[in-house]
Write an enzyme that holds these catalytic residues in place. Structure first.
Site, PDB file in Angstrom:
ATOM      1  N   GLU A  30       0.812  -1.224   0.000  1.00 17.78           N
ATOM      2  CA  GLU A  30       0.000   0.000   0.000  1.00 17.78           C
ATOM      3  C   GLU A  30       0.838   1.263   0.000  1.00 17.78           C
ATOM      4  O   GLU A  30       0.493   2.242  -0.651  1.00 17.78           O
ATOM      5  CB  GLU A  30      -0.962   0.003   1.191  1.00 17.78           C
ATOM      6  CG  GLU A  30      -2.140  -0.960   1.044  1.00 17.78           C
ATOM      7  CD  GLU A  30      -1.785  -2.407   1.248  1.00 17.78           C
ATOM      8  OE1 GLU A  30      -0.663  -2.680   1.712  1.00 17.78           O
ATOM      9  OE2 GLU A  30      -2.606  -3.289   0.945  1.00 17.78           O
ATOM     10  N   HIS A  41     -11.632  -5.292   8.244  1.00 14.87           N
ATOM     11  CA  HIS A  41     -12.446  -5.205   7.036  1.00 14.87           C
ATOM     12  C   HIS A  41     -13.726  -4.404   7.267  1.00 14.87           C
ATOM     13  O   HIS A  41     -14.635  -4.468   6.453  1.00 14.87           O
ATOM     14  CB  HIS A  41     -12.848  -6.607   6.552  1.00 14.87           C
ATOM     15  CG  HIS A  41     -11.716  -7.430   6.024  1.00 14.87           C
ATOM     16  ND1 HIS A  41     -10.761  -7.988   6.832  1.00 14.87           N
ATOM     17  CD2 HIS A  41     -11.373  -7.785   4.756  1.00 14.87           C
ATOM     18  CE1 HIS A  41      -9.894  -8.670   6.078  1.00 14.87           C
ATOM     19  NE2 HIS A  41     -10.243  -8.556   4.824  1.00 14.87           N
TER      20      HIS A  41
HETATM   21  C1  LIG Z   1      -1.905  -4.701   4.115  1.00 15.81           C
HETATM   22  C2  LIG Z   1      -2.920  -5.576   3.450  1.00 15.81           C
HETATM   23  N1  LIG Z   1      -3.308  -5.303   2.180  1.00 15.81           N
HETATM   24  C3  LIG Z   1      -4.234  -6.061   1.575  1.00 15.81           C
HETATM   25  C4  LIG Z   1      -4.790  -7.124   2.218  1.00 15.81           C
HETATM   26  C5  LIG Z   1      -5.864  -7.977   1.535  1.00 15.81           C
HETATM   27  N2  LIG Z   1      -5.318  -9.310   1.253  1.00 15.81           N
HETATM   28  C6  LIG Z   1      -5.557 -10.337   2.092  1.00 15.81           C
HETATM   29  S1  LIG Z   1      -4.718 -11.701   1.651  1.00 15.81           S
HETATM   30  C7  LIG Z   1      -4.055 -10.953   0.301  1.00 15.81           C
HETATM   31  C8  LIG Z   1      -3.123 -11.723  -0.589  1.00 15.81           C
HETATM   32  C9  LIG Z   1      -1.963 -12.295   0.170  1.00 15.81           C
HETATM   33  O1  LIG Z   1      -1.134 -13.011  -0.661  1.00 15.81           O
HETATM   34  P1  LIG Z   1       0.148 -13.733  -0.128  1.00 15.81           P
HETATM   35  O2  LIG Z   1       0.960 -12.808   0.721  1.00 15.81           O
HETATM   36  O3  LIG Z   1       0.829 -14.339  -1.293  1.00 15.81           O
HETATM   37  O4  LIG Z   1      -0.392 -14.860   0.852  1.00 15.81           O
HETATM   38  P2  LIG Z   1      -1.407 -16.063   0.585  1.00 15.81           P
HETATM   39  O5  LIG Z   1      -2.761 -15.606   1.037  1.00 15.81           O
HETATM   40  O6  LIG Z   1      -1.375 -16.401  -0.864  1.00 15.81           O
HETATM   41  O7  LIG Z   1      -0.922 -17.175   1.442  1.00 15.81           O
HETATM   42  C10 LIG Z   1      -4.510  -9.633   0.212  1.00 15.81           C
HETATM   43  C11 LIG Z   1      -4.154  -8.697  -0.871  1.00 15.81           C
HETATM   44  C12 LIG Z   1      -4.373  -7.370   3.539  1.00 15.81           C
HETATM   45  N3  LIG Z   1      -4.877  -8.391   4.254  1.00 15.81           N
HETATM   46  N4  LIG Z   1      -3.439  -6.596   4.120  1.00 15.81           N
END
Ligand SMILES: Cc1ncc(C[n+]2csc(CCOP(=O)(O)OP(=O)(O)O)c2C)c(N)n1
Lengths: 386, 326
Positions: free
Chosen positions: B62, B131
């Site tokens: 972000e 959220h």
């Molecule tokens: C700071 C932040 N930005 C956006 C989100 C929304 N979000 C939740 S999970 C996710 C993807 C995460 O991907 P990754 O780090 O590869 O982990 P995975 O869920 O695939 O294990 C996003 C964008 C969040 N939780 N926190």
């Protein structure tokens, strides 16, 4: 998205484990997708040594962990579908990465998970039903992290890697030989917090293992939207080693994590482990992967399923018999049943719980609002009585 | 496009489409905004039609999203960034507060920062933590930022057009639990100014002021109160920085009573500002102290308690009763 890009292809290549210029293997794999042990090359030997004398019983234990974790996860997914949980983040496909790394930890180590580390929680002895409270919406955490040295789930991506680093700095200050392991995803590797945790841990030589589960996707974005170099190679720029391990190979995950934790205990500082794996399901139950990825991708990864692979090995070695598998099946069913029952019986919190634990020492405004809220609620009860 | 009934999410989508269409400098950026169309599908189909150069899937960072949007704006672009959820804006808060908000002033007005930051906010959707929050006061408190929140599809459509055209950074709070509520959008109509409040229901006994998700609750409260013979006026603030105090003042001097409703915690929230200003401006007109209905000084609770936490019809009517009892 090239599915086949990094995991080795033919049996010959697999056994040889391609090497990067630094003498490190590109991918540490000890058990092939067909369930055959890889004969350790020189490059693999350092890691392989950590599982050299693994017993059949321990192998069965890893298998049991993975099967029960998958069963638990499947139960949670269906409970979400039945409206018992508001949301669920499935670990389907990531069992080996989680069980292998989790089983490498000691009770005095400290674990910082994201929101998907149900398998790691299992290895720490956390009652799996505790993980469901926040997904059901009855609490925002739900367990005492100090009971099993398993920290609360962290939803804000990347934050926990700094907490892990600080905790590890504390261990070093105390002169203890415990270590810390921090979990995060490939998407999280883009966050400033993760970069800062790499910097801090390197500068202070903190005993922390960064365990990145590269499951290929951050919701809809493939790893290529986060990085142009393989993630494990990032570590070098910070001055500590990075290793890529086959995240669907529980033995390799166990070996590499033991190796990295051992380094940390010896005072050699942080390590980045990239477990190369795959999220077989949706990101969460709210996600719709059909919008951004093809079914054939999943099919390709199903051929590398961590559970099938270990079972093939156990059977080929006669390390487990039919009775073992049948017993485990029954145990799985019992676990599913227990999870279902516990979740369905989980009570909604008392309304006044909104005001609980906002401060450790209390706060006049919270007390005032609690009293107002209680009076307001009581006014309805009075009305009903009359 | 003729007058259409659209859900708010779709109105925003159409608005982004129009902006991308009319101004080649407009960019849409954020996590998952491309193929997926955003987690709420607000940007659905935009990447397909405008390409990856205009509708940009960003890394999961972000601070990076807002920081690079600042650079793009300095280079003459008009980025519209999406923060996936309210609780995830904080990694970018530093860039927003220390950089985006102040750069125009620091450059003696010589540079402009036409960045729009879209944030789905507020509760009521049964989500896990981070959220469901309403952090608008944290942004409204920062000079240099403008903060707005539409409550219906027409405003969502037009206010976003105006925000994109604004040379100031605008924090655009979208009431996520209203994303699927439909109302009319007339893409030909000429809208009022972005920062003007609107009287969405007239009445004589008391003024309810709200914005975003709480406007609907206040309209329902006014309808319920009518059955009890009470006539409530409802003002949709639309803009939280600046606030159109004149419209509120006019209404309050007519009804002589004011209740402010928002989801964010009451303590030091936008309701506090309204109470102070209206008390200053209309002291001799008021028959009762300005009352506020909102969230508590507690973390946003788990989903099973959010109905208790969020102002609903009963809590609004209770405040109305208390005000009228003076
Ligand atoms: C700071 C932040 N930005 C956006 C989100 C929304 N979000 C939740 S999970 C996710 C993807 C995460 O991907 P990754 O780090 O590869 O982990 P995975 O869920 O695939 O294990 C996003 C964008 C969040 N939780 N926190």
């Amino acid at each position: 998205m090239t599915v086949e890009s990094t995991v080795t292809r033919g049996p010959r290549k697999r056994a040889a484990a391609k090497k990067t210029p630094g003498g490190q293997p590109d991918l540490v794999q000890l058990l092939t997708p067909e369930g055959k042990r890889v004969r350790p090359t020189k490059a693999l030997a350092e890691y392989a040594a950590f599982v050299e004398d693994i017993t059949p019983e321990e192998l069965r234990g890893l298998y049991r962990d993975m099967v029960l974790t998958r069963r638990f996860d499947a139960e949670a997914t269906s409970l979400q579908r039945q409206g018992e949980l508001g949301l669920w983040a499935s670990l389907l496909g990531q069992e080996a990465a989680q069980i292998g790394s989790g089983r490498a930890t000691r009770p005095d180590d400290y674990v910082f998970p994201t929101y998907r580390e149900h398998g790691v929680a299992w290895t720490r002895g956390v009652d799996p039903t505790l993980l469901l409270g926040m997904f059901r919406g009855v609490n925002n955490g739900g367990w005492d992290p100090t009971t099993n040295n398993f920290h609360l789930y962290t939803i804000v991506i990347g934050s926990q890697t700094l907490h892990a680093t600080g905790y590890a700095m504390g261990i070093a200050k105390d002169g203890a030989d415990s270590a810390v392991i921090a979990y995060f995803g490939d998407g999280a590797s883009s966050q400033g917090d993760v970069a800062e945790s790499f910097t801090f841990s390197a500068v202070y030589n903190a005993p922390v293992v960064f365990f990145c589960q590269n499951n290929q996707w951050a919701i809809s974005e493939p790893t290529e939207k986060q990085t142009r170099v393989p993630l494990y190679q990032r570590a070098r720029g910070y001055g500590f080693p990075g290793v890529r391990v086959d995240g669907n190979d529980v033995l390799a995950c166990l070996a590499v994590t033991r190796w990295a934790l051992e380094r940390a205990r010896r005072g050699e500082g942080p390590t980045l482990v990239e477990a190369f794996t795959y999220r077989m399901g949706a990101h969460t139950t709210s996600d719709d992967p059909t919008r951004y990825r093809h079914d054939d991708e999943r099919a390709a990864w199903e051929a590398k399923d961590p559970i099938i692979r270990l079972r093939a090995y156990l059977e080929a070695q006669s390390h487990a018999d039919e009775a073992f598998f049948a017993e485990l099946e029954a145990e799985s069913e019992a676990l599913g049943k227990r999870v279902r029952e516990v979740v369905r019986a989980m009570p909604d919190p008392e309304h006044l719980a909104i005001f609980d634990n906002v401060y450790a020492d209390g706060h006049a405004l919270v007390d005032e609002e609690r009293a107002q809220f209680a009076a307001y609620q009581a006014s309805f009860a009075d009305g009903e009585d009359k | 496009m003729a007058v259409k009934k659209l859900p708010i999410a779709k109105a925003i989508n159409e608005s982004l489409r129009r902006a991308l269409d009319t101004d080649p400098k407009v960019l849409v950026m954020g996590e998952d905004v491309g193929k997926l169309g955003g987690v709420f599908r607000v940007t659905d189909g935009l990447q397909k039609d405008f390409g990856e150069e205009r509708v940009i899937d960003t890394p999961l960072a972000e601070s990076g999203i807002v920081g690079t949007a600042i650079g793009l704006a300095l280079r003459g672009y008009r980025p519209v960034v999406e923060i996936q959820f309210d609780g995830f804006v904080f990694p970018a808060y530093d860039q927003i507060v220390t950089q985006l908000a102040k750069m125009h002033a620091r450059a003696l007005g010589k540079i402009k920062l036409p960045v729009v930051i879209r944030i789905p906010y507020g509760g009521g959707i049964g989500a896990v933590e981070h959220h469901s929050e309403s952090p608008e006061a944290l942004f409204a408190h920062v000079a240099g930022l403008k903060v707005v929140s539409p409550s219906n599809s027409s405003d969502a459509y037009w206010m976003l057009q105006q925000a994109i055209q604004s040379d100031d950074p605008v924090i655009f709070f979208e009431p996520k639990r209203r994303y699927w509520d439909k109302s009319e959008v007339d893409p030909e109509s000429i809208p009022g100014p972005l920062h003007k409040a609107s009287v969405v229901r007239t009445g004589t006994d008391l003024t309810l002021v709200a914005y975003g998700p709480m406007v609907k609750v206040c309209l329902e409260a006014a309808a319920a109160a009518e059955e009890e013979g009470r006539s409530l006026e409802v003002v949709d603030l639309r803009s939280i920085s600046p606030i159109d105090f004149d419209t509120v003042q006019t209404s309050v001097e007519k009804t002589r009573r004011l209740v402010v409703v928002h989801e964010a915690p009451v303590f030091l929230g936008s309701g506090a500002e309204l109470a102070a200003r209206i008390t200053e401006r209309s002291f001799y007109h008021l028959e009762a102290p300005v009352l506020r209905v909102g969230g508590y000084h507690a973390p946003y609770p788990p989903a099973r308690l959010e109905e208790e936490y969020l102002p609903g019809l009963d809590r609004v009517l209770d405040a109305v009763d208390r005000s009228l009892a003076y």
